[in-house]
Design an enzyme around this catalytic site. Structure first.
Site, PDB file in Angstrom:
ATOM      1  N   HIS A 219      -0.061  11.347   6.259  1.00  0.00           N
ATOM      2  CA  HIS A 219      -2.076  11.788   5.938  1.00  0.00           C
ATOM      3  C   HIS A 219      -1.057  13.117   5.183  1.00  0.00           C
ATOM      4  O   HIS A 219      -0.068  13.619   4.525  1.00  0.00           O
ATOM      5  CB  HIS A 219      -1.562  12.640   7.340  1.00  0.00           C
ATOM      6  CG  HIS A 219      -3.574  12.977   7.365  1.00  0.00           C
ATOM      7  ND1 HIS A 219      -4.037  12.945   6.548  1.00  0.00           N
ATOM      8  CD2 HIS A 219      -3.168  13.615   8.226  1.00  0.00           C
ATOM      9  CE1 HIS A 219      -5.214  13.983   7.125  1.00  0.00           C
ATOM     10  NE2 HIS A 219      -4.989  14.001   8.352  1.00  0.00           N
ATOM     11  N   HIS A 258      -5.449   6.310  -1.190  1.00  0.00           N
ATOM     12  CA  HIS A 258      -6.503   6.615  -0.385  1.00  0.00           C
ATOM     13  C   HIS A 258      -7.459   5.948   0.382  1.00  0.00           C
ATOM     14  O   HIS A 258      -7.857   5.018  -0.311  1.00  0.00           O
ATOM     15  CB  HIS A 258      -7.373   7.830  -1.173  1.00  0.00           C
ATOM     16  CG  HIS A 258      -8.089   9.058  -0.499  1.00  0.00           C
ATOM     17  ND1 HIS A 258      -9.041   8.374   0.679  1.00  0.00           N
ATOM     18  CD2 HIS A 258      -6.877  10.023   0.305  1.00  0.00           C
ATOM     19  CE1 HIS A 258      -9.494   9.600   1.078  1.00  0.00           C
ATOM     20  NE2 HIS A 258      -8.152  10.796   1.317  1.00  0.00           N
ATOM     21  N   ASP A 309      -2.280  15.513  -2.719  1.00  0.00           N
ATOM     22  CA  ASP A 309      -1.385  15.379  -2.294  1.00  0.00           C
ATOM     23  C   ASP A 309      -0.216  15.159  -3.672  1.00  0.00           C
ATOM     24  O   ASP A 309       1.250  16.375  -3.169  1.00  0.00           O
ATOM     25  CB  ASP A 309      -0.323  15.153  -1.508  1.00  0.00           C
ATOM     26  CG  ASP A 309      -0.962  15.270   0.792  1.00  0.00           C
ATOM     27  OD1 ASP A 309      -1.965  16.613   0.523  1.00  0.00           O
ATOM     28  OD2 ASP A 309      -1.833  14.281   0.463  1.00  0.00           O
TER      29      ASP A 309
HETATM   30  N1  CMC Z   1       1.718   3.129  -2.873  1.00  0.00           N
HETATM   31  C1  CMC Z   1       2.627   1.918  -3.511  1.00  0.00           C
HETATM   32  N2  CMC Z   1       1.115   1.174  -2.577  1.00  0.00           N
HETATM   33  C2  CMC Z   1       0.336   1.120  -1.960  1.00  0.00           C
HETATM   34  C3  CMC Z   1       0.299   3.004  -1.775  1.00  0.00           C
HETATM   35  C4  CMC Z   1       1.440   3.900  -2.071  1.00  0.00           C
HETATM   36  N3  CMC Z   1       1.117   5.008  -2.127  1.00  0.00           N
HETATM   37  N4  CMC Z   1      -0.894   2.683  -1.098  1.00  0.00           N
HETATM   38  C5  CMC Z   1      -1.293   2.178  -1.201  1.00  0.00           C
HETATM   39  N5  CMC Z   1      -0.974   1.001  -1.398  1.00  0.00           N
HETATM   40  C6  CMC Z   1      -1.230  -0.366  -1.663  1.00  0.00           C
HETATM   41  C7  CMC Z   1      -0.471  -1.269  -0.252  1.00  0.00           C
HETATM   42  O1  CMC Z   1       0.140  -1.392  -0.336  1.00  0.00           O
HETATM   43  C8  CMC Z   1      -1.957  -2.538  -0.214  1.00  0.00           C
HETATM   44  O2  CMC Z   1      -0.851  -3.008  -1.566  1.00  0.00           O
HETATM   45  P1  CMC Z   1      -1.068  -5.295  -0.466  1.00  0.00           P
HETATM   46  O3  CMC Z   1      -2.785  -5.668  -0.083  1.00  0.00           O
HETATM   47  O4  CMC Z   1      -0.730  -5.729  -1.700  1.00  0.00           O
HETATM   48  O5  CMC Z   1      -0.822  -4.940   1.285  1.00  0.00           O
HETATM   49  C9  CMC Z   1      -2.706  -1.366  -0.935  1.00  0.00           C
HETATM   50  O6  CMC Z   1      -1.842  -0.686  -2.170  1.00  0.00           O
HETATM   51  C10 CMC Z   1      -3.328  -1.370  -0.051  1.00  0.00           C
HETATM   52  O7  CMC Z   1      -3.646  -0.472   1.270  1.00  0.00           O
HETATM   53  P2  CMC Z   1      -3.909   0.094   2.221  1.00  0.00           P
HETATM   54  O8  CMC Z   1      -2.580   0.374   2.704  1.00  0.00           O
HETATM   55  O9  CMC Z   1      -4.454  -0.659   3.192  1.00  0.00           O
HETATM   56  O10 CMC Z   1      -4.781   1.889   2.420  1.00  0.00           O
HETATM   57  P3  CMC Z   1      -4.710   2.509   3.554  1.00  0.00           P
HETATM   58  O11 CMC Z   1      -6.052   2.499   3.192  1.00  0.00           O
HETATM   59  O12 CMC Z   1      -4.540   1.216   5.041  1.00  0.00           O
HETATM   60  O13 CMC Z   1      -4.046   3.360   3.356  1.00  0.00           O
HETATM   61  C11 CMC Z   1      -2.820   5.691   2.263  1.00  0.00           C
HETATM   62  C12 CMC Z   1      -4.098   4.317   2.967  1.00  0.00           C
HETATM   63  C13 CMC Z   1      -3.617   7.105   1.993  1.00  0.00           C
HETATM   64  C14 CMC Z   1      -2.582   6.141   4.103  1.00  0.00           C
HETATM   65  C15 CMC Z   1      -2.133   5.121   1.765  1.00  0.00           C
HETATM   66  O14 CMC Z   1      -2.528   4.950   0.597  1.00  0.00           O
HETATM   67  C16 CMC Z   1      -0.629   5.433   1.635  1.00  0.00           C
HETATM   68  O15 CMC Z   1       0.334   6.015   2.179  1.00  0.00           O
HETATM   69  N6  CMC Z   1      -0.116   6.321   0.851  1.00  0.00           N
HETATM   70  C17 CMC Z   1       0.739   7.616   0.778  1.00  0.00           C
HETATM   71  C18 CMC Z   1       0.587   8.844   1.529  1.00  0.00           C
HETATM   72  C19 CMC Z   1       0.430   9.450   0.635  1.00  0.00           C
HETATM   73  O16 CMC Z   1      -0.258  10.137  -0.388  1.00  0.00           O
HETATM   74  N7  CMC Z   1      -1.200   9.671   1.717  1.00  0.00           N
HETATM   75  C20 CMC Z   1      -1.772  11.027   1.571  1.00  0.00           C
HETATM   76  C21 CMC Z   1      -3.392  10.883   2.080  1.00  0.00           C
HETATM   77  S1  CMC Z   1      -4.750  11.257   0.984  1.00  0.00           S
HETATM   78  C22 CMC Z   1      -4.616  12.893   1.683  1.00  0.00           C
HETATM   79  C23 CMC Z   1      -4.211  13.959   3.108  1.00  0.00           C
HETATM   80  O17 CMC Z   1      -4.370  13.167   3.552  1.00  0.00           O
HETATM   81  O18 CMC Z   1      -2.859  14.485   2.764  1.00  0.00           O
END
Ligand code: CMC
Length: 368
Positions: A219, A258, A309
């Site tokens: 987050h 996201h 971010d």
């Molecule tokens: N790097 C690599 N792969 C990713 C990333 C990433 N940052 N984000 C998503 N994916 C992949 C994920 O591994 C999955 O792949 P697969 O279907 O092969 O398993 C696919 O994309 C879908 O992702 P998800 O995990 O289902 O997405 P989610 O909605 O559960 O999680 C998230 C969203 C923001 C937690 C995630 O994208 C993440 O961990 N990002 C990195 C941390 C980050 O930058 N967070 C800031 C969020 S936005 C602003 C804020 O809140 O501060």
């Protein structure tokens, strides 16, 4: 019995109604106003008023919220003493979590209706900025500075941290990030704050809970984590090699992806434009080459876009701010969104109480 559904991470689940913000066809709106327009035309104080009071302020309303922020900026002497005693190596987010809780003991507002909550929201917004700046001063061997009434919220944070008023560019960039970070409907920290509110707990508890949720690198902690990643590279080539390896090993790249935006986060696009100007002005285009070396394969090959971010981490870095301050600055802004949601939840409350699927031992007797 109604049909039961299971959605890990509550993905796709509608958990409530809100008038505070929405993402409409990929565009973030605060109370109906597009984020692009707010970023161009509004200051953080105007956005804070919009979120807390429900609409953009007229001139006298704007002067009133600025005056209230100034009134509520001074920290209680007991809080400053407590801040002084926290070990130097304690992470700023942990300090903030403790100190916001502590500040609650000196809350000058009273009452539990919407008007009282709005006043408390303004007080919290003022105090949080002061706590961050005071902690920054202590870490650098200085005593906290008294606030300077009349400065913008963005300028005040920088003034109280550094001891001098920021230049126009620094003030504008901090103000912009505060505007972009202020609100984002039912994100994890806001949901946390609403859950706390829904038990009829108090606003300070909800904000402390929000800080705890925001801290995590999935987050708000992602702005620091993204910069930690970039900081390890000296050249574009190093970044290119690293990202190829990370993607091959299915690594998670901080500052990308996201839950809501699958075709890109507008806030990241807005901030990236400012970041590119900042890097040019500071002669730091080498950082943009590293930034792009990570971004290009993420976008082109993985179709995973930067979130706010990613540009924010490097923006704060090029402004010379220490990493430990990035997520607290997110708090300094998001407190307004959390409070707006608290007020909304309190006005029409039903306790959040989801179900779970039990996966433990089957029923068994206690021996003996
Ligand atoms: N790097 C690599 N792969 C990713 C990333 C990433 N940052 N984000 C998503 N994916 C992949 C994920 O591994 C999955 O792949 P697969 O279907 O092969 O398993 C696919 O994309 C879908 O992702 P998800 O995990 O289902 O997405 P989610 O909605 O559960 O999680 C998230 C969203 C923001 C937690 C995630 O994208 C993440 O961990 N990002 C990195 C941390 C980050 O930058 N967070 C800031 C969020 S936005 C602003 C804020 O809140 O501060």
């Amino acid at each position: 019995m109604a049909e039961q559904t299971f959605s890990p991470g509550l993905a796709g689940v509608i958990a409530g109604e809100t008038e505070v913000a929405c993402v409409d066809q990929g565009q973030l709106l605060y109370r109906g106003y597009p984020i692009e327009e707010l970023a161009q035309k509004s200051t953080f104080e105007e956005v804070a008023y919009l979120l807390i009071y429900g609409d953009l302020p007229n001139d006298s309303q704007l002067q009133a919220i600025k005056a209230s922020l100034d009134k509520y900026r001074p920290l209680d002497a007991a809080l400053v003493d407590a801040l002084r005693t926290i070990p130097k190596d304690t992470a700023m987010m942990d300090v903030l979590r403790s100190m916001v809780s502590y500040a609650g003991h000196f809350d000058p507002t009273s009452g539990d209706d919407s008007d009282a909550y709005r006043e408390r929201a303004v007080w919290l917004t003022a105090q949080i900025a002061g706590i961050i700046a005071a902690r920054f001063r202590f870490l650098n061997g200085h005593e906290p500075l008294d606030p300077k009434p009349g400065l913008s919220h963005a300028a005040q944070i920088l003034y109280q941290a550094h001891g001098e008023e920021p230049d126009a560019l620094a003030e504008r960039i901090i103000d912009l990030t505060l505007v972009l970070y202020a609100e984002h409907d039912f994100n994890a920290s806001t949901f946390t704050a609403r859950v706390i509110c829904s038990t009829l707990s108090d606003m300070v508890s909800a904000i402390v809970g929000g800080i705890g949720a925001l801290k995590g690198p999935l987050h708000g902690g992602a702005n620091e984590a993204a910069m930690e990643m970039l900081e390890q590279f000296k050249t574009q080539e190093e970044a290119t090699a690293w990202i190829a390896d990370a993607l091959e090993n299915k690594g998670k790249i901080m500052g990308f992806g996201h839950r809501v935006y699958k075709n890109g986060d507008h806030r990241a696009v807005i901030l990236e434009g400012e970041l590119r100007k900042l890097a040019e002005q500071k002669g730091q285009q080498n950082w943009m080459a590293i930034y792009d070396a990570i971004k290009e394969p993420m976008v082109n090959d993985k179709k995973i876009y930067p979130n706010v971010d990613y540009p924010c981490g490097l923006t704060y870095y090029l402004m010379g701010l220490p990493l430990d301050l990035y997520t607290p600055l997110f708090v300094a802004s998001r407190v307004t969104g959390w409070c707006a949601h608290f007020i909304e939840q309190a006005a029409d409350n039903r306790i959040y109480r989801p179900l779970s699927i039990y996966t433990g031992e089957a029923k068994r007797p206690v021996k003996g």
